[in-house]
Structure formats: C-alpha cells, structure tokens
Scaffold this active site. Structure first.
Site, PDB file in Angstrom:
ATOM      1  N   HIS A 168       0.858  -1.185   0.000  1.00 20.47           N
ATOM      2  CA  HIS A 168       0.000   0.000   0.000  1.00 20.47           C
ATOM      3  C   HIS A 168       0.893   1.234   0.000  1.00 20.47           C
ATOM      4  CE1 HIS A 168      -3.457   2.551   0.860  1.00 20.47           C
ATOM      5  NE2 HIS A 168      -2.650   3.223   1.662  1.00 20.47           N
ATOM      6  N   ASP A 207     -15.791   2.175   5.299  1.00 19.99           N
ATOM      7  CA  ASP A 207     -14.700   3.087   4.926  1.00 19.99           C
ATOM      8  C   ASP A 207     -15.062   3.884   3.682  1.00 19.99           C
ATOM      9  OD1 ASP A 207     -11.931   4.155   4.962  1.00 19.99           O
ATOM     10  OD2 ASP A 207     -11.888   3.134   3.033  1.00 19.99           O
ATOM     11  N   ARG A 220     -14.948  12.229   5.030  1.00 23.75           N
ATOM     12  CA  ARG A 220     -13.713  12.861   5.529  1.00 23.75           C
ATOM     13  C   ARG A 220     -13.138  13.809   4.489  1.00 23.75           C
ATOM     14  NH1 ARG A 220     -10.060   8.056   6.390  1.00 23.75           N
ATOM     15  NH2 ARG A 220      -8.499   9.608   6.836  1.00 23.75           N
ATOM     16  N   SER A 271      -8.768   3.140   8.104  1.00 23.83           N
ATOM     17  CA  SER A 271      -9.162   3.135   6.695  1.00 23.83           C
ATOM     18  C   SER A 271      -8.252   2.210   5.868  1.00 23.83           C
ATOM     19  CB  SER A 271      -9.097   4.577   6.185  1.00 23.83           C
ATOM     20  OG  SER A 271      -9.202   4.628   4.801  1.00 23.83           O
ATOM     21  N   LYS A 325      -9.150  -2.180   4.762  1.00 26.54           N
ATOM     22  CA  LYS A 325      -9.205  -2.629   3.369  1.00 26.54           C
ATOM     23  C   LYS A 325      -8.166  -3.708   3.105  1.00 26.54           C
ATOM     24  CE  LYS A 325      -9.145   1.664   2.204  1.00 26.54           C
ATOM     25  NZ  LYS A 325      -9.144   3.017   1.703  1.00 26.54           N
TER      26      LYS A 325
HETATM   27  N1  URA Z   1      -5.501   6.009   2.077  1.00 23.38           N
HETATM   28  C1  URA Z   1      -6.622   5.385   2.538  1.00 23.38           C
HETATM   29  O1  URA Z   1      -7.036   4.359   2.022  1.00 23.38           O
HETATM   30  N2  URA Z   1      -7.255   5.943   3.580  1.00 23.38           N
HETATM   31  C2  URA Z   1      -6.837   7.075   4.190  1.00 23.38           C
HETATM   32  O2  URA Z   1      -7.465   7.491   5.123  1.00 23.38           O
HETATM   33  C3  URA Z   1      -5.683   7.706   3.695  1.00 23.38           C
HETATM   34  C4  URA Z   1      -5.011   7.148   2.635  1.00 23.38           C
END
Ligand code: URA
Length: 443
Positions: A82, A161, A168, A183, A187
């Site tokens: 990520h 999310d 957000r 968040s 995922k």
């Molecule tokens: N990437 C995400 O998936 N969520 C966040 O809150 C910030 C970056």
C-alpha cells in the site's frame, strides 16, 4: 445497544475513549442512515482533534471490516503493498508483476486519483480495454492464475470506509492518524492480504510532510496489522521530487513497460527493488533478502516480469500489445517544452503543486466524475540536486489543448527553486522497519 449520539460526540470531544459498543452503535447507525451526516462529521472532527487510543483504533478497524465481506485465500500466502500516495507513483504497476513473476501472490485493491496524486486504477485504465471492476470469484481466479490482480473496491468490501472516507474528504478530516490507520488497514485485511508492505511517502508531495509524523503512523499500522494476524513492514520513501521521469496516466504506463523491459531509472528501481525484496521475504517465497534480490534481478533481465504484466493485461480485458508497442497507448497532440528560467542546482520542487497543475490538462480529477484525458501529463526528469542551465529544457508538457499546455508549462517552471550553491541529491529510501520473522514463523 442504543446510545445518545450527542453524548458520544461530547465524550470524544472531551478526550475520553469510546467503547466497542459505542463505536459499533455510532458506525452501524450511520450506515443504516439513522445517524445523519452532520453528527458523523462532528464525531470525525472530534477524533481528528482528540485522537484515539490504539485499542479504539483496532476496534474501529474491526467494525469497518465487519461492515462488508472478507475475502480469503486459504491455499497460499498472499502479500500486498500500500502506498500512502505521491506524484508520479507508478510503483504498484511494476512491483506486482515482478513479485508475481518471483512466485508471490498479490491481491491488490487499489484506488483512483483525487487531488494532486494520481491513482493506480486510472493509470491501468489508460491501457485500451483494461477493466478494474471484477467479481470476487474473478479476482481470486486472476490472483491464483496470473499471480496478481489490481481491481477497484467493490460495494461489498469495507462499505463503512467507502462512505466515511468520502465524508472525511469533504469535512477536512482526512489527515487524522487513527482514521487513516483504520481506513487503510481495514481494506488491506478484508482483501485477504496476509502480509503487507507499506510505502509511506514523506515530503512535499506527500500528505506526511515529515519523518516524525510518518513514524507515528507506521507504529499504528504495524500494531493494527499484528492484532489481525497480518505481518506489516514499512518503507519510508522520499516524496520531495516526483517519482520517475513521467507524470500522467498513459505516460506512466509507458514508463512502467520500459522499466519491465529492463530500462532502469534509479529512483524507480531502488524503491521497487526494496519493496519487492521485502514482500518476497515476508511471504517466505525466499529464505533471505539476498536471494530475493537475485530473483528480482533475474525476472527483470529474463523478461518474466514483463510477461506477467502482459498476462494480467489480457486477463483484465486490456490490449497486451502495448507491452511491445507503447504507441498503442493514448497519445497527446502537443508537446510543450518547459524552458528553465534560472541556472543553478535544484533545491526544491513543489510536487504537490505540479500534481494540481497537471489536473488542468485532464491528467487528474477535479471531481469524482471528472473525465480523464489519458495521454496528457509531463516529462520531468530532473530531481533535487541536479544542475540546470538557464534556457535548457527542464521538461515537457503533453497536452491536447495548446493554450492550457503553455500556461501549465509556465506554472510548472515556477515550482522549481534553484540555488547558486551546490545542493546534494536526496536519498529515495529514508528508513525501513522490517517485520521481524521469528524462527517459528519461518518453519
Ligand atoms: N488512504 C486510505 O485508504 N485511507 C486514508 O485514510 C488515507 C489514505
């Protein structure tokens, strides 16, 4: 259990911890449309200012995960990467085929660009025919047969999310470490990755501007991964200069193909290699990092990584001939040179502003439903510490509207600052926190 939402907002506002039942009630009621957007926004703002204890963050992560489906891969060890987002960040597109060619299995749920950073999905969709919306069964099949698949988040995966992130984005509550942790981790756990490597971007083009804050985020991500049985390593990488030479969807795909053809650029290679080695080691695909390094080298040299990318393009409906002929990718009509207005060593590049300027060409989105102009973008090969002479070509703008292209070229020129004293070049890898594999985990 029923609670009064106002009392819970006040509790967080005064810095108290919320219990599992309270958080479950709040998020659940919001998703059922029983708590309105304004109360959810108020809670998010209270969390933004007062923070959360690690136990609360992990509970929130759990609630996010349980809001949707959880994908599992029972037959093999999976690994994902990520990135917290940067300008010119195309690393997933080369990293996934490299790791897959070395035997890794990568289920990657990725995002679109919003704001100044581009999105992996948008870049891939610039390949004619390439799709990113697949069912869970198709996704699992591609991961099994090709070694990797990069798709978009479905409605079923972490819907909490999906909805809260959008809120957000419009309530000024994105940059909250607890909310970012829940968040990202929800995922990455729900998609079925048993191992995770995080490319935590630090610098002017990233939303973590300094290493100290990035370090705090890394600790939360690692501790949350551990709680859910996921091994997490973190690479802190420099985002003061855009990554690679190109920014823009099809332009970055061209650059990725050239890299997989073993035409190396030092920043892309150093970062990709560091991440790939860690991914292979974490999953146990190699016994040590030295072996992982040789394996990565081998699949780049013998074309296996490019082959894997070609297979994935076909599996996802795209035209695999782009791997041999990049002119099949969307092109732009005009190339506008950016001529340096000063001489000296580059001392800073405002990557964030460059990202926003390129949005004007159609390389990025202003709104969720904006249409992208895939062939547009920029060629910006110089980094901090490079020496430039006034009047030389600092880069190029690729555009379909000449007038806008000239204006953007002028703007981009101003985002480079020069020094008449020598400036050192900067390291791409700032720090690595390796997950420590115990002998018991290895066997
Ligand atoms: N990437 C995400 O998936 N969520 C966040 O809150 C910030 C970056």
């Amino acid at each position: 259990m029923e609670f009064n939402p106002v009392k819970l907002i006040n509790k967080k506002k005064t810095g108290e911890n919320l219990t599992e039942d309270e958080l479950k009630f709040f998020i659940g009621s919001y998703l059922d449309n029983k708590i309105p957007e304004y109360q959810m926004s108020a809670l998010l703002m209270a969390i933004y200012f007062k923070g959360m204890k690690i136990e609360e963050i992990q509970t929130l992560t759990q609630i996010y995960i349980e809001s949707g489906k959880r994908i599992t891969f029972p037959n093999f060890a999976t690994v994902d990467k990520h990135s917290t987002g940067g300008v010119g960040d195309k690393i997933s597109i080369v990293l996934a085929p490299i790791v897959a060619a070395c035997g890794g299995k990568i289920p990657m749920i990725s995002g679109r660009g919003l704001g100044h950073t581009g999105g992996t999905l948008d870049k891939l969709e610039s390949i004619p025919g390439f799709r990113t919306d697949f069912s869970e069964a198709q996704f699992k099949k591609m991961v099994d047969e090709v070694g990797f698949s990069i798709i978009c988040q479905s409605q079923e995966l972490v819907p909490a999310d999906k909805r809260i992130y959008a809120l957000r984005d419009v309530t000024g509550t994105v940059e909250s470490l607890p909310l970012i942790t829940a968040s990202i981790m929800s995922k990455k756990i729900a998609e079925g990755a048993k191992n995770l490597i995080i490319d935590l971007k630090v610098g002017s083009g990233a939303f973590m501007k300094n290493l100290e804050n990035a370090q705090k985020l890394a600790e939360l991500l690692i501790a949350t991964g551990e709680k859910f049985g996921q091994k997490v390593s973190v690479v802190f990488s420099n985002m003061n200069s855009p990554l690679g030479n190109y920014i823009g969807n099809a332009l970055e795909i061209k650059e990725c193909i050239e890299y997989l053809q073993d035409k190396r650029l030092s920043d892309i290679h150093e970062l990709t290699n560091t991440l790939a080695v860690e991914m292979l080691y974490l999953t146990g695909n190699t016994v040590n990092r030295k072996e992982a390094t040789s394996l990565v080298e081998k699949v780049l040299q013998n074309g296996k990584a490019l082959e894997c990318f070609r297979k994935s393009i076909s599996a996802q409906g795209g035209d695999p001939r782009v791997c041999d002929d990049t002119t099949l990718l969307p092109q732009s009509k005009y190339e506008i040179p950016i001529i340096a207005g000063s001489s000296g060593w580059i001392k800073s590049i405002d990557s964030q502003k460059i990202g926003y300027a390129l949005v004007e060409l159609g390389a990025g989105r202003k709104a969720l439903d904006s249409k992208l102009d895939y062939g547009t973008g920029a060629y910006l090969p110089f980094k901090i510490g490079d020496k430039i002479e006034k009047g030389c070509e600092l880069g190029k703008i690729y555009c379909n509207n000449k007038h806008t292209g000239i204006a953007v070229a002028d703007q981009v020129n101003n985002f480079y600052l020069f020094s008449d004293k020598k400036i050192n070049s900067q390291k791409i890898i700032l720090k690595v926190i390796n997950y420590k594999i115990s002998p018991a985990q290895k066997s």
